[in-house]
Design an enzyme around this catalytic site. Structure first.
Site, PDB file in Angstrom:
ATOM      1  N   ASP A 436       4.401  10.583 -13.788  1.00  0.00           N
ATOM      2  CA  ASP A 436       4.394   9.528 -12.952  1.00  0.00           C
ATOM      3  C   ASP A 436       4.521   7.819 -13.200  1.00  0.00           C
ATOM      4  O   ASP A 436       4.524   7.671 -14.564  1.00  0.00           O
ATOM      5  CB  ASP A 436       2.930   8.850 -11.958  1.00  0.00           C
ATOM      6  CG  ASP A 436       2.421   8.044 -11.078  1.00  0.00           C
ATOM      7  OD1 ASP A 436       2.759   8.422  -9.666  1.00  0.00           O
ATOM      8  OD2 ASP A 436       2.758   6.797 -11.692  1.00  0.00           O
ATOM      9  N   ASN A 444       8.075  -2.802  -6.528  1.00  0.00           N
ATOM     10  CA  ASN A 444       8.236  -2.679  -5.006  1.00  0.00           C
ATOM     11  C   ASN A 444       8.012  -4.241  -4.950  1.00  0.00           C
ATOM     12  O   ASN A 444       8.652  -4.626  -4.020  1.00  0.00           O
ATOM     13  CB  ASN A 444       7.281  -1.416  -4.143  1.00  0.00           C
ATOM     14  CG  ASN A 444       8.527  -0.842  -4.077  1.00  0.00           C
ATOM     15  OD1 ASN A 444       9.392  -0.436  -5.063  1.00  0.00           O
ATOM     16  ND2 ASN A 444       7.782   0.355  -4.370  1.00  0.00           N
ATOM     17  N   HIS A 449      12.070  -3.289  -1.441  1.00  0.00           N
ATOM     18  CA  HIS A 449      11.959  -0.968  -2.136  1.00  0.00           C
ATOM     19  C   HIS A 449      13.911  -0.851  -2.159  1.00  0.00           C
ATOM     20  O   HIS A 449      13.361  -0.061  -3.283  1.00  0.00           O
ATOM     21  CB  HIS A 449      11.912  -1.033  -0.488  1.00  0.00           C
ATOM     22  CG  HIS A 449      10.507  -1.222  -0.117  1.00  0.00           C
ATOM     23  ND1 HIS A 449       9.370  -0.679  -0.822  1.00  0.00           N
ATOM     24  CD2 HIS A 449       9.902  -2.236   0.341  1.00  0.00           C
ATOM     25  CE1 HIS A 449       7.902  -0.697   0.128  1.00  0.00           C
ATOM     26  NE2 HIS A 449       8.271  -1.939   0.530  1.00  0.00           N
ATOM     27  N   ASP A 453      13.678   1.965  -5.380  1.00  0.00           N
ATOM     28  CA  ASP A 453      14.466   2.941  -4.699  1.00  0.00           C
ATOM     29  C   ASP A 453      15.486   3.252  -6.262  1.00  0.00           C
ATOM     30  O   ASP A 453      15.920   4.245  -6.340  1.00  0.00           O
ATOM     31  CB  ASP A 453      15.201   3.243  -3.502  1.00  0.00           C
ATOM     32  CG  ASP A 453      15.024   3.126  -2.478  1.00  0.00           C
ATOM     33  OD1 ASP A 453      13.858   3.412  -2.487  1.00  0.00           O
ATOM     34  OD2 ASP A 453      15.388   2.749  -1.488  1.00  0.00           O
ATOM     35  N   GLU A 479       6.252   7.996  -6.417  1.00  0.00           N
ATOM     36  CA  GLU A 479       6.604   7.644  -7.535  1.00  0.00           C
ATOM     37  C   GLU A 479       6.666   8.920  -7.978  1.00  0.00           C
ATOM     38  O   GLU A 479       6.593   8.637  -9.597  1.00  0.00           O
ATOM     39  CB  GLU A 479       6.366   6.860  -8.557  1.00  0.00           C
ATOM     40  CG  GLU A 479       4.632   6.568  -8.904  1.00  0.00           C
ATOM     41  CD  GLU A 479       4.533   6.071  -7.712  1.00  0.00           C
ATOM     42  OE1 GLU A 479       2.835   5.245  -7.792  1.00  0.00           O
ATOM     43  OE2 GLU A 479       4.318   5.923  -6.224  1.00  0.00           O
TER      44      GLU A 479
END
Length: 570
Positions: A436, A444, A449, A453, A479
């Site tokens: 993670d 974010n 965003h 990404d 994630e």
């Protein structure tokens, strides 16, 4: 009503057109034409095959009949000698010479070896051993009340054996071996200790021992070939033996040795006009005895697998054929020999023959016709190819996460479950890493965003370039990533996880035109070797639990065991 019916018909035709479009129509027509042309060609091939098999059997049958007649002649002679000796045993002749021979036997029976001979020109000598030699084994016995009759019958057999000699015979030696310690043979024995050794050799041979009433209750002719290698000064041979009985008492064995060299010469002469194929004679254990191949040519012998296949077929019938690689083997059991005669026809011989020429012409016609159909099918093949490309693209999209280009959750779980099952059956290690990204939500929130990404894609690329070729990785949540390590122990998984952690932590990411960002990852590791559990969902759940603890312990670290957790708590 008619208007409604028309609409229904149009709908039905549209459905049919959608299901069977132009491509399907062309494919269907091609398949139908291809099917019928193949069926017609196949029918011709089967007719040709049946004719070929019949031809092979006819060639084999002619040679087998000639060989069988010759063996029958020898077996009839052996049975004739047995019947003649049986009559002499039941009703012995009252000749003074025979009575004198009985008297000489009584005088010499205690000697280590002895010999009786009536007339050198008309009969064969009788050789024997002592009472003491006979008493050594229960197989031999001189307790028969008809011992004198057996002795005179054996001497009479000497007349018959000498008279029955013929140049047409295949036999090397004909002999009678008695359980009472004497024998008669068409091959002379030098007077001396050779008599004892030769008698011992006779009574220890399988063709003598296996003729007891218990081992041969049918009391018929039996064939024997030695399983041991032959000595250099003795030619290879097969032996036919027949027991002599009267009033349920076993007196001895009449036997006939046939040299394998004689069988080979006869087989080559019988197959001389047959320029194709090779004939091979095998015994009842499928050991090769001889063949018709010229001396300068190597025989096409069968290997162990081919002999096993042939043995199964021979058990079902007395004759038949079998395709073994590039050879076609037709076989037939002989009536007067406990063995089988084979005809081996090679592919090269088949092609050079008449059937080969017809087969080649038939194949060329079918190939030309098929080529014409394939050319007309080329356009449709191009369409189908495009459809496959589209299908593969859709399949890839169904199995992969478009952002990270790793497996999605469903695909990962399905592939990992199959791998876990396979490695459980092989009892090999299997490990899972749950990863993670730390503080991803803040990325974010701060940069948007698109930056998030970019971080996910960057992390996925680092994971994919770090793991081994046979490992699989997938994105299982926002994630969160899961890495499956088949064949990796817990220690190896820890090393891989550490490399991934360092690479992610060492790389900076350009999230905006003027801003770079360094991220970190926390990981949990589980392995099947810990609890012997190969259930992937359980392993993934355990790794996720340890991932959670790694985050609680400060992030950017790896948790690989519950013991580590307990130690950190203390």
């Amino acid at each position: 009503m008619p208007h409604e019916t028309l609409l229904d018909n149009q709908g039905w035709f549209k459905k049919l057109a959608r299901r069977f479009g132009p491509g399907h129509v062309v494919n269907t027509c091609f398949l139908i034409v291809m099917l019928f042309s193949t069926l017609l060609t196949w029918r011709e091939v089967m007719i040709l095959k049946d004719a070929y098999v019949a031809s092979q059997r006819n060639h084999l049958g002619s040679v087998a009949n000639v060989l069988d007649r010759q063996l029958q002649f020898n077996m009839d002679r052996l049975i004739f000698l047995r019947n003649g000796m049986h009559e002499a045993l039941v009703a012995p002749l009252a000749f003074s010479a025979l009575q004198s021979a009985v008297t000489q036997f009584e005088q010499r029976r205690v000697r280590h070896f002895w010999q009786l001979e009536l007339d050198k020109r008309r009969t064969l000598p009788l050789y024997g051993v002592s009472d003491q030699f006979v008493a050594r084994t229960t197989l031999l016995s001189r307790e028969s009340r008809d011992l004198a009759n057996e002795l005179t019958a054996t001497l009479e057999l000497g007349y018959l054996a000498r008279l029955a000699r013929s140049s047409a015979m295949l036999t090397l030696e004909t002999m009678y071996v008695s359980r009472s310690g004497f024998y008669l043979s068409t091959l002379p024995t030098a007077y001396g200790s050779d008599i004892v050794s030769r008698y011992y050799q006779y009574v220890t041979q399988p063709w003598f021992i296996e003729q007891s009433q218990r081992r041969n209750p049918q009391r018929g002719v039996r064939w024997f070939t030695s399983a041991q290698p032959y000595v250099t000064d003795e030619q290879k041979k097969v032996t036919a033996s027949l027991p002599l009985d009267h009033d349920n008492y076993w007196y001895g064995v009449l036997a006939m040795d046939i040299p394998v060299a004689s069988l080979q010469r006869f087989l080559r002469d019988a197959a001389e006009k047959d320029i194709e194929g090779e004939y091979q004679l095998y015994d009842n254990h499928l050991r090769l005895l001889t063949d018709s191949a010229p001396e300068q040519q190597t025989a096409n012998t069968l290997n162990d697998r081919e002999r096993a296949l042939l043995a199964r077929e021979i058990e079902k019938d007395t004759l038949g054929g079998l395709r073994l690689g590039t050879h076609y083997v037709s076989w037939e059991r002989l009536d007067h020999f406990d063995g089988v005669l084979l005809r081996v026809h090679t592919l090269r011989e088949g092609i050079q023959g008449n059937f080969g020429s017809i087969s080649i012409a038939l194949t060329l016609l079918w190939v030309l016709f098929t080529a014409m159909l394939l050319i007309s099918w080329g356009v449709i093949r191009h369409i189908v190819k495009n459809m496959f490309v589209l299908q593969n693209s859709l399949q890839w999209q169904a199995w992969h996460d478009p952002l990270t280009r790793l497996y999605n959750r469903g695909a990962l779980f399905e592939k990992a479950s199959r791998l876990a099952k396979r490695y459980r059956e092989a009892r090999q290690p299997f490990s899972v890493i749950q990863l993670d990204l730390d503080y991803f939500k803040s990325v974010n929130d701060r940069f948007g965003h698109q930056a998030g990404d970019r971080v996910l894609s960057h992390a996925a690329g680092l994971i994919g370039s770090t793991i081994r070729a046979h490992d699989i990785a997938g994105r299982v949540g926002g994630e969160e990533f899961c890495i499956v390590l088949p064949g990796a122990t817990k220690a190896q998984a820890l090393q891989i996880a550490e490399r991934i952690r360092q690479r992610i932590n060492d790389k900076e990411i350009l999230v905006t035109k003027s801003t770079t960002l360094r991220i970190s990852a926390s990981m949990g590791i589980s392995s099947a070797e810990e609890y012997g559990d190969y259930d992937f969902e359980q392993l993934q759940s355990l790794a996720d639990k340890r991932l959670y603890y790694a985050k609680q312990s400060g992030r950017n670290r790896i948790c690989a065991s519950d013991a580590t957790q307990e130690r950190e708590k203390k």
